[in-house]
Each structure stands twice: as C-alpha cells, then as structure tokens.
Design an enzyme around this catalytic site. Structure first.
Site, PDB file in Angstrom:
ATOM      1  N   SER A  66       0.761  -1.077   0.101  1.00  0.00           N
ATOM      2  CA  SER A  66      -0.018   0.128   0.020  1.00  0.00           C
ATOM      3  C   SER A  66       0.834   1.287   0.235  1.00  0.00           C
ATOM      4  O   SER A  66       1.823   1.194   0.591  1.00  0.00           O
ATOM      5  CB  SER A  66      -0.991   0.143   1.303  1.00  0.00           C
ATOM      6  OG  SER A  66      -1.745  -1.204   1.407  1.00  0.00           O
TER       7      SER A  66
HETATM    8  N1  SAH Z   1      -0.955  -4.340   3.619  1.00  0.00           N
HETATM    9  C1  SAH Z   1      -0.345  -4.696   2.475  1.00  0.00           C
HETATM   10  C2  SAH Z   1      -1.194  -4.759   1.537  1.00  0.00           C
HETATM   11  C3  SAH Z   1      -1.089  -5.899   0.568  1.00  0.00           C
HETATM   12  S1  SAH Z   1      -2.093  -5.921  -0.771  1.00  0.00           S
HETATM   13  C4  SAH Z   1       0.723  -4.050   2.534  1.00  0.00           C
HETATM   14  O1  SAH Z   1       1.293  -2.978   2.925  1.00  0.00           O
HETATM   15  O2  SAH Z   1       2.009  -4.869   1.745  1.00  0.00           O
HETATM   16  C5  SAH Z   1      -3.739  -6.976   0.013  1.00  0.00           C
HETATM   17  C6  SAH Z   1      -3.443  -8.329   0.413  1.00  0.00           C
HETATM   18  O3  SAH Z   1      -4.539  -9.010   0.830  1.00  0.00           O
HETATM   19  C7  SAH Z   1      -2.580  -9.254  -0.661  1.00  0.00           C
HETATM   20  O4  SAH Z   1      -1.551  -9.928  -0.087  1.00  0.00           O
HETATM   21  C8  SAH Z   1      -3.871 -10.380  -0.757  1.00  0.00           C
HETATM   22  O5  SAH Z   1      -3.271 -11.403  -0.998  1.00  0.00           O
HETATM   23  C9  SAH Z   1      -4.428 -10.146   0.573  1.00  0.00           C
HETATM   24  N2  SAH Z   1      -5.778 -11.128   0.589  1.00  0.00           N
HETATM   25  C10 SAH Z   1      -6.642 -10.633  -0.282  1.00  0.00           C
HETATM   26  N3  SAH Z   1      -8.013 -11.280  -0.207  1.00  0.00           N
HETATM   27  C11 SAH Z   1      -7.563 -11.951   1.134  1.00  0.00           C
HETATM   28  C12 SAH Z   1      -8.345 -12.723   2.080  1.00  0.00           C
HETATM   29  N4  SAH Z   1      -9.675 -13.181   1.699  1.00  0.00           N
HETATM   30  N5  SAH Z   1      -7.822 -13.148   3.105  1.00  0.00           N
HETATM   31  C13 SAH Z   1      -6.696 -12.693   3.474  1.00  0.00           C
HETATM   32  N6  SAH Z   1      -5.749 -12.041   2.589  1.00  0.00           N
HETATM   33  C14 SAH Z   1      -6.252 -11.601   1.556  1.00  0.00           C
END
Ligand code: SAH
Length: 217
Positions: A66
């Site tokens: 993010s």
């Molecule tokens: N907070 C993270 C953002 C990652 S993007 C950072 O700063 O790096 C969002 C993440 O949510 C991805 O890694 C994706 O695999 C995860 N995600 C999507 N759907 C999900 C679910 N149902 N349960 C757990 N994680 C999920």
C-alpha cells in the site's frame, strides 16, 4: 566520514514524512512509525530506490504494497479514540502495514491467503526483530475466532460488502477500517465502530485496493 546515500538516507525518509504531513497526517505515533519502519526492506531490491516515494509498488502475485499515505491514514483512523492493544489485520501482503502497526500497538494478528507472501513477511519480521506479530495462512473472511475479540481490525484488501463475520470479532466500541466497494473500481474507505445497536460509520474517502478474494493458497 561515512555518508548514507540514496534510499537509505534520513533525508529521503524525512521527505516522505513531510509529504504525509502536507497531506494532513498529524498523529505523531503514526509519523514516527513510518519514519522508523524501513519500507525498502518490504519491497524487492529492484524497487528499493522508490520505497520512500508515496506510491503503491508491486510485491508479486498480482499484489501491491500500500501507499504510505493510505497506510498512515488507516493507522491514524484506528488510533482515533486511543490506543488499541490487540489488532487484527487482513491482508498481510508485504508485511509493511503489519510492521507499522506492530511498532505502535501491543499485539498484531495478521491473516494472508497467499502462502508465499506470508513466508516472505515472516522472514522480514524476524530480520527486523519484530516479535509481537502472529500470522495465519487463511481466508480473511473467517477472521481469527480463537484470538477474538479485537480492539481494532484493519482490512487491506477490498471486499464488496462489509464482512460481517469479521466485524463480529470486534470488541464492543472497537473499530474496523475497511475499503468497501466493487472489484477494480474505487472503493470507499470506511471506519466502522461497533455499538450495541450495530455500528456507526465514518466515510474516509475514495481509495483503490486489490480485491479481497475468498479461499487460501
Ligand atoms: N497491507 C499490505 C497490502 C497488501 S495488498 C501491504 O502493505 O503490503 C492486499 C493483500 O490482501 C494481498 O496480499 C492479498 O493476497 C491479501 N488478500 C486478499 N484477499 C484476502 C483474504 N480473503 N484473506 C486474506 N488476505 C487476503
């Protein structure tokens, strides 16, 4: 004499902090956490030189780390009514948001559905001696019943609707910050506070997140 150069330098990090302040972030705990957590260690080497730009960057598996402004804004919303102790995060991804939270609150629980991302994040936490994080490979829609209730829940992928099962794992008075809306369009970042009657809602504006999917892999 030794100089720190490029993305490792203090100056580059301070420039990011300055930008976040300009955009309205004012909570000193949030600004300190972003100043201290080495974002360049949460992206691939090839992107390290851009780690302190206020941008989204790819982390593989079609996922992204993010934008610092969004991390700051969501974290600030979670802290609005005092410091939560136990926080659940859905969507570990790179682990950056997790690390920012872990530097502020007592205990972070984080759930990610992609095993390879969990393993990378785990290595980063151990390299950085971050000890107050527990991780689980699972579908975030189910949350983490065994560890509930939580003082706060932060969702960093976008569900189409407020995930009720997750919301019910909040302590009364606890808050959830979650981007809700249709896949591949803008979503509304919502702050939901659990009340006896249901919830109160504060709209924090438009954001764009990767979709929250079902199942784990
Ligand atoms: N907070 C993270 C953002 C990652 S993007 C950072 O700063 O790096 C969002 C993440 O949510 C991805 O890694 C994706 O695999 C995860 N995600 C999507 N759907 C999900 C679910 N149902 N349960 C757990 N994680 C999920």
């Amino acid at each position: 004499m030794s100089y720190e150069v490029g993305y490792r330098s203090r100056r580059v990090r301070e420039r990011l902090i300055h930008r976040l302040k300009e955009r309205g972030i004012s909570n000193p705990q949030v600004l300190d956490a972003i100043r201290e957590v080495p974002r360049h260690q949460f992206v691939d080497e090839a992107f390290a030189h851009r780690a302190y730009d206020d941008d989204v960057l790819p982390i593989g598996y079609e996922q992204t780390i993010s934008q610092p402004y969004v991390v700051a804004r969501m974290t600030e919303a979670l802290l609005r009514q005092g410091l939560p102790q136990r926080v659940l995060e859905i969507g570990t991804g790179s682990g950056y948001q997790t690390a920012v939270l872990a530097s502020i609150v007592q205990q972070v629980y984080t759930v990610e559905r992609i095993g390879a991302l969990i393993r990378r994040a785990q290595k980063r936490f151990s390299d950085l001696s971050i000890l107050n994080v527990e991780m689980k490979l699972d579908d975030g829609y189910v949350g983490w019943e065994e560890k509930a209730p939580f003082d706060a829940i932060i969702v960093t992928a976008a569900p189409e609707r407020v995930p009720t099962r997750l919301f019910n794992q909040l302590e009364m008075g606890g808050r959830m910050v979650v981007p809700v809306g249709p896949v591949r369009q803008e979503q509304q970042l919502l702050e939901l506070i659990r009340t006896d009657e249901g919830f109160e809602q504060v709209d924090l504006g438009a954001v764009r997140f990767v979709p929250m999917r079902t199942g784990a892999c």
